[in-house]
Enzyme design. Structure first.
Site, PDB file in Angstrom:
ATOM      1  CD1 TRP A 111      -2.149  -2.181   1.857  1.00  0.00           C
ATOM      2  CD2 TRP A 111      -3.010  -1.230   0.036  1.00  0.00           C
ATOM      3  NE1 TRP A 111      -3.183  -2.967   1.412  1.00  0.00           N
ATOM      4  CE2 TRP A 111      -3.722  -2.410   0.307  1.00  0.00           C
ATOM      5  CE3 TRP A 111      -3.376  -0.459  -1.073  1.00  0.00           C
ATOM      6  CZ2 TRP A 111      -4.785  -2.845  -0.492  1.00  0.00           C
ATOM      7  CZ3 TRP A 111      -4.439  -0.886  -1.869  1.00  0.00           C
ATOM      8  CH2 TRP A 111      -5.135  -2.073  -1.577  1.00  0.00           C
ATOM      9  CG  ASP A 150      -3.163   3.912   4.232  1.00  0.00           C
ATOM     10  OD1 ASP A 150      -4.210   3.711   4.891  1.00  0.00           O
ATOM     11  OD2 ASP A 150      -2.878   3.279   3.191  1.00  0.00           O
ATOM     12  CE  LYS A 202      -8.329  -3.265   4.401  1.00  0.00           C
ATOM     13  NZ  LYS A 202      -7.643  -2.346   3.500  1.00  0.00           N
TER      14      LYS A 202
HETATM   15  C1  PLP Z   1      -7.151  -1.905   2.348  1.00  0.00           C
HETATM   16  C2  PLP Z   1      -6.089  -0.866   2.348  1.00  0.00           C
HETATM   17  C3  PLP Z   1      -6.053   0.159   1.393  1.00  0.00           C
HETATM   18  C4  PLP Z   1      -7.030   0.231   0.240  1.00  0.00           C
HETATM   19  O1  PLP Z   1      -8.205   0.736   0.639  1.00  0.00           O
HETATM   20  P1  PLP Z   1      -9.391   1.040  -0.405  1.00  0.00           P
HETATM   21  O2  PLP Z   1     -10.429   1.588   0.516  1.00  0.00           O
HETATM   22  O3  PLP Z   1      -9.751  -0.256  -1.051  1.00  0.00           O
HETATM   23  O4  PLP Z   1      -8.894   2.039  -1.375  1.00  0.00           O
HETATM   24  C5  PLP Z   1      -5.070   1.112   1.503  1.00  0.00           C
HETATM   25  N1  PLP Z   1      -4.160   1.073   2.485  1.00  0.00           N
HETATM   26  C6  PLP Z   1      -4.151   0.094   3.425  1.00  0.00           C
HETATM   27  C7  PLP Z   1      -3.121   0.096   4.491  1.00  0.00           C
HETATM   28  C8  PLP Z   1      -5.125  -0.904   3.371  1.00  0.00           C
HETATM   29  O5  PLP Z   1      -5.124  -1.884   4.294  1.00  0.00           O
END
Ligand code: PLP
Length: 364
Positions: free
Chosen positions: A105, A175, A199
């Protein structure tokens, strides 16, 4: 209490939601508070929805003790659109930002940012297949960087920052998609925190952005309306139609977090849940082994292998047959991964630990 049979759900995202929250949603689905409608069927400008919307934001502020000088935005497009919005709002020609590379990511965020400015690698653990987190002291950035970007929990590789860098006047952007709401965090240490909801926060479709107000004011003006933080801040995240059901669910998940005893208690539960599985790995004499270095182990995504490749296939097949869902590692890493987000019950983690012990006994 529901008597519905629930799966042992270790999905990485979208993932398990608290049963209590699903039951509330089920109960209120046909008739939300005597309106004769579900939340999904009513105007986002109605007083009923506005109350849901504002109380979800207020609850998030309270749970995280978010300071007054931060805005909480509820957006769409997932964390992936934040990979674009952040550099689009804060970089321009000649501007720089530093990105720490700790997984897939992070790489995606970095790639996107390069479209908008000069992006430097602040640190990277790629050479060792992302099994660790760089030491805070080893992160390189410059005083005139627009920001420093990190990924607090690496969903695919199963690593997590235990201590965050303190970057002073350079805003730290994180993030937190896969560990938001899993433990207390000092929001004041960050310029921006963002996370897709699917999540730990609710169903997919909502993206939470916690952003310092002075940054919104400083952001680029000549960018598309929908991609400007100011648009959403000026309109209480109601510039256009928001994902109303997801916001309702976010509010219910936050109530559930409060009922657990808040983030301190949630963190303690998460530590105990993850320990059930990590301890099983560590006690297996190498039958199972973890991908992440011990100091970097994630409490949200437990990545592990069965030492014998044929047995690993058998393990995953038998686990599936026994009712465990989502244990296959991400396609880019292979192996096994158990995602133990907030809503995954302790009993589910215990059931996996028991299954792992039994499988080893039968196959070692
Ligand atoms: C799941 C995830 C994403 C992607 O998220 P989307 O909502 O599908 O764009 C980005 N960064 C991390 C750390 C993730 O776990």
């Amino acid at each position: 209490m529901s008597t519905t049979k629930r799966a042992y759900n270790f999905n990485a995202g979208p993932s398990a939601l608290p049963l209590e929250v699903l039951e509330v949603a089920q109960k209120e689905l046909l008739d939300y508070q005597q309106t004769g409608m579900s939340i999904m069927e009513m105007s986002h400008r109605s007083a009923t929805f506005e109350e849901v919307h504002n109380s979800a934001i207020a609850r998030l502020r309270k749970v995280y003790s978010i300071p007054e000088n931060y805005e909480v935005l509820l957006l769409q497009g997932g964390a992936s659109l934040q990979f674009t919005m952040i550099p689009m709002n804060f970089l321009s020609e000649g501007a720089t930002a530093s990105y720490v590379q700790t997984g897939a990511w992070s790489e995606k965020a970095y790639k996107e940012a390069k479209l908008f400015g000069t992006i430097k690698e602040a640190a990277s653990t790629k050479a060792e297949n992302y099994k660790s987190i760089p030491a805070v002291a080893d992160i390189a950035y410059d005083a005139d960087d627009a920001y420093v970007h990190i990924t607090s929990n690496n969903t695919i590789f199963g690593t997590q920052w235990k201590e965050f860098p303190v970057t002073g006047d350079v805003p730290l952007v994180a993030d937190m998609s896969s560990d938001i709401l899993s433990k207390p965090v000092d929001v004041a240490n960050f310029g921006i925190i963002y996370a897709g909801a699917q999540k730990n926060l609710g169903p997919s479709g909502v993206t939470v952005v916690i952003i310092r107000k002075d940054l919104i004011e400083k952001a680029n003006k000549n960018i598309p309306t929908m991609l400007k933080y100011a648009t959403h801040a000026d309109n209480n995240s109601l510039y256009n139609t928001p994902p109303t059901f997801g916001i309702y669910m976010l509010g219910e998940v936050l109530k559930w977090v409060e009922a657990q005893g808040g983030l301190e208690q949630v963190a303690k539960n998460n530590e105990e849940k993850a320990a059930l599985i990590y301890d099983t790995i560590d006690a297996s004499n190498g039958f199972y082994y973890g991908h992440a270095e011990k100091e970097a182990r994630s409490l949200m995504n437990i990545t592990f292998r069965v030492a014998d490749e044929e047995l690993e296939k058998k393990f995953l097949a038998e686990a599936k047959a026994a009712g465990f869902v989502g244990l296959n590692g991400h396609r880019s890493v292979g192996g096994c991964r158990a995602s133990t987000y907030n809503a995954v019950p302790r009993e589910t983690c215990q059931a996996l630990a028991d299954f792992m012990v039994k499988f080893q006994q039968e196959n070692a």
